[in-house]
Write a protein that holds these residues in place. Structure first.
Motif, mmCIF file in Angstrom:
data_model
loop_
_atom_site.group_PDB
_atom_site.id
_atom_site.type_symbol
_atom_site.label_atom_id
_atom_site.label_comp_id
_atom_site.label_asym_id
_atom_site.label_seq_id
_atom_site.Cartn_x
_atom_site.Cartn_y
_atom_site.Cartn_z
ATOM 1 N N THR A 130 0.846 -1.192 0.000
ATOM 2 C CA THR A 130 0.000 0.000 0.000
ATOM 3 C C THR A 130 0.880 1.239 0.000
ATOM 4 O O THR A 130 1.832 1.335 0.786
ATOM 5 C CB THR A 130 -0.934 0.021 1.229
ATOM 6 O OG1 THR A 130 -1.780 -1.125 1.167
ATOM 7 C CG2 THR A 130 -1.789 1.288 1.253
ATOM 8 N N TYR A 131 0.539 2.165 -0.870
ATOM 9 C CA TYR A 131 1.279 3.418 -1.009
ATOM 10 C C TYR A 131 0.352 4.589 -0.719
ATOM 11 O O TYR A 131 -0.812 4.572 -1.101
ATOM 12 C CB TYR A 131 1.802 3.568 -2.450
ATOM 13 C CG TYR A 131 2.782 2.506 -2.846
ATOM 14 C CD1 TYR A 131 4.152 2.713 -2.729
ATOM 15 C CD2 TYR A 131 2.348 1.276 -3.329
ATOM 16 C CE1 TYR A 131 5.058 1.727 -3.082
ATOM 17 C CE2 TYR A 131 3.254 0.290 -3.682
ATOM 18 C CZ TYR A 131 4.599 0.517 -3.555
ATOM 19 O OH TYR A 131 5.496 -0.457 -3.902
ATOM 20 N N TRP A 132 0.898 5.589 -0.035
ATOM 21 C CA TRP A 132 0.216 6.871 0.098
ATOM 22 C C TRP A 132 0.826 7.764 -0.959
ATOM 23 O O TRP A 132 2.047 7.969 -0.976
ATOM 24 C CB TRP A 132 0.443 7.457 1.482
ATOM 25 C CG TRP A 132 -0.259 6.719 2.590
ATOM 26 C CD1 TRP A 132 -1.368 5.917 2.488
ATOM 27 C CD2 TRP A 132 0.094 6.736 3.970
ATOM 28 N NE1 TRP A 132 -1.711 5.443 3.728
ATOM 29 C CE2 TRP A 132 -0.834 5.927 4.655
ATOM 30 C CE3 TRP A 132 1.095 7.354 4.701
ATOM 31 C CZ2 TRP A 132 -0.783 5.729 6.030
ATOM 32 C CZ3 TRP A 132 1.149 7.151 6.068
ATOM 33 C CH2 TRP A 132 0.205 6.350 6.724
ATOM 34 N N VAL A 133 -0.007 8.284 -1.846
ATOM 35 C CA VAL A 133 0.480 8.981 -3.023
ATOM 36 C C VAL A 133 -0.099 10.390 -3.080
ATOM 37 O O VAL A 133 -1.320 10.556 -3.159
ATOM 38 C CB VAL A 133 0.086 8.205 -4.307
ATOM 39 C CG1 VAL A 133 0.777 8.798 -5.515
ATOM 40 C CG2 VAL A 133 0.390 6.721 -4.168
ATOM 41 N N GLN A 134 0.780 11.378 -3.034
ATOM 42 C CA GLN A 134 0.340 12.759 -3.229
ATOM 43 C C GLN A 134 0.427 13.045 -4.717
ATOM 44 O O GLN A 134 1.489 12.879 -5.326
ATOM 45 C CB GLN A 134 1.227 13.732 -2.444
ATOM 46 C CG GLN A 134 0.739 15.164 -2.529
ATOM 47 C CD GLN A 134 1.624 16.117 -1.734
ATOM 48 O OE1 GLN A 134 2.751 15.813 -1.396
ATOM 49 N NE2 GLN A 134 1.089 17.297 -1.450
ATOM 50 N N SER A 172 -3.713 16.334 -3.967
ATOM 51 C CA SER A 172 -4.550 15.468 -3.139
ATOM 52 C C SER A 172 -3.805 14.168 -2.905
ATOM 53 O O SER A 172 -2.773 13.903 -3.516
ATOM 54 C CB SER A 172 -5.913 15.234 -3.802
ATOM 55 O OG SER A 172 -5.751 14.767 -5.119
ATOM 56 N N TRP A 173 -4.339 13.349 -1.997
ATOM 57 C CA TRP A 173 -3.698 12.094 -1.614
ATOM 58 C C TRP A 173 -4.587 10.915 -1.969
ATOM 59 O O TRP A 173 -5.811 10.976 -1.825
ATOM 60 C CB TRP A 173 -3.428 12.080 -0.113
ATOM 61 C CG TRP A 173 -2.284 12.955 0.311
ATOM 62 C CD1 TRP A 173 -2.348 14.298 0.594
ATOM 63 C CD2 TRP A 173 -0.933 12.570 0.507
ATOM 64 N NE1 TRP A 173 -1.099 14.746 0.949
ATOM 65 C CE2 TRP A 173 -0.213 13.709 0.909
ATOM 66 C CE3 TRP A 173 -0.257 11.352 0.381
ATOM 67 C CZ2 TRP A 173 1.140 13.681 1.191
ATOM 68 C CZ3 TRP A 173 1.105 11.316 0.666
ATOM 69 C CH2 TRP A 173 1.793 12.472 1.063
ATOM 70 N N LEU A 174 -3.936 9.844 -2.415
ATOM 71 C CA LEU A 174 -4.600 8.583 -2.694
ATOM 72 C C LEU A 174 -3.919 7.483 -1.890
ATOM 73 O O LEU A 174 -2.716 7.554 -1.633
ATOM 74 C CB LEU A 174 -4.488 8.215 -4.181
ATOM 75 C CG LEU A 174 -5.087 9.168 -5.203
ATOM 76 C CD1 LEU A 174 -4.678 8.742 -6.615
ATOM 77 C CD2 LEU A 174 -6.597 9.211 -5.068
ATOM 78 N N SER A 175 -4.671 6.465 -1.549
ATOM 79 C CA SER A 175 -4.106 5.228 -1.028
ATOM 80 C C SER A 175 -4.254 4.225 -2.164
ATOM 81 O O SER A 175 -5.358 4.010 -2.662
ATOM 82 C CB SER A 175 -4.879 4.763 0.202
ATOM 83 O OG SER A 175 -4.455 3.453 0.561
ATOM 84 N N ILE A 176 -3.124 3.642 -2.596
ATOM 85 C CA ILE A 176 -3.140 2.694 -3.711
ATOM 86 C C ILE A 176 -2.481 1.401 -3.244
ATOM 87 O O ILE A 176 -1.331 1.417 -2.798
ATOM 88 C CB ILE A 176 -2.400 3.258 -4.945
ATOM 89 C CG1 ILE A 176 -3.061 4.555 -5.420
ATOM 90 C CG2 ILE A 176 -2.348 2.217 -6.066
ATOM 91 C CD1 ILE A 176 -2.371 5.221 -6.604
ATOM 92 N N THR A 177 -3.213 0.299 -3.343
ATOM 93 C CA THR A 177 -2.685 -1.016 -2.982
ATOM 94 C C THR A 177 -2.571 -1.844 -4.252
ATOM 95 O O THR A 177 -3.556 -2.030 -4.969
ATOM 96 C CB THR A 177 -3.593 -1.730 -1.964
ATOM 97 O OG1 THR A 177 -3.676 -0.919 -0.782
ATOM 98 C CG2 THR A 177 -3.037 -3.093 -1.599
ATOM 99 N N ILE A 178 -1.341 -2.333 -4.506
ATOM 100 C CA ILE A 178 -1.081 -3.146 -5.690
ATOM 101 C C ILE A 178 -0.455 -4.471 -5.267
ATOM 102 O O ILE A 178 0.069 -4.595 -4.157
ATOM 103 C CB ILE A 178 -0.160 -2.422 -6.702
ATOM 104 C CG1 ILE A 178 1.207 -2.093 -6.074
ATOM 105 C CG2 ILE A 178 -0.835 -1.171 -7.250
ATOM 106 C CD1 ILE A 178 2.234 -1.533 -7.053
#
Length: 181
Positions: free
Chosen positions: A73-77, A130-136
């Protein structure tokens, strides 16, 4: 032989995910004094957050190998404010030069409680972030950055929050925690 262990390192921005560098840049050696551990996977120099290291070769291979499908999981700005279509596109998978990405878990999040970055992310008054949470479950080269760029929202800051069941919770940036295996 040393007992099997895992090192959870909160990697700062601009630190290489290796112990040596011929160009004098900061490496893991500048932060970690645990002998005989190696990174299980990589985290780009311009990315931050959780890097898992271990002295267990089988575990290292399992975590780093694409076929193991270890979730991360990444926190992505990102630049701009992705709309429903952009978030949905990321979640379904996007077509990159090296093929379609697998579906991802994607959601908009409030800015996470993270450390300041030096140098800070560029700020432009006319363009919000803005920020996203992306799980790959894949680990292609610069995959998350390429995915957000593909949907029109380039990544400004990338923090890996979780690998498998390990997170950066309670680990300050530039610090590590050793856990028995």
């Amino acid at each position: 032989m040393a007992s099997p262990c895992i090192v959870l390192f909160n990697k700062p921005f601009q630190v290489l995910s290796q112990f040596t560098d011929g160009e004098g840049r900061q490496t893991l050696k500048d932060f970690i004094d645990v002998p005989d551990v190696y990174a299980a996977g990589r985290l780009d120099r311009d990315s931050e957050g959780l890097l898992v290291l271990t002295n267990d070769g089988k575990l290292q291979h399992k975590l780093a190998h694409p076929e193991a499908k270890t979730s991360k999981t990444y926190w992505v700005q990102v630049e701009g404010e992705p709309n429903y279509a952009a978030v949905n596109s990321l979640a379904r998978g996007v077509e990159l030069k090296d093929g379609m990405t697998l579906p991802a878990k994607v959601k908009r999040i409030d800015p996470p409680p993270v450390w300041d970055r030096y140098p800070p992310v560029r700020f432009r008054q006319s363009i919000p972030t803005s920020w996203l949470s992306i799980t790959i479950t894949e680990g292609r080269n610069r995959q998350v950055r390429r995915m957000t760029a593909k949907v029109g929202h380039p990544t400004l800051r990338l923090i890996r929050y979780r690998v498998g069941s390990w997170t950066i919770d309670g680990i300050d940036n530039g610090q590590y925690l050793t856990v028995p295996l």
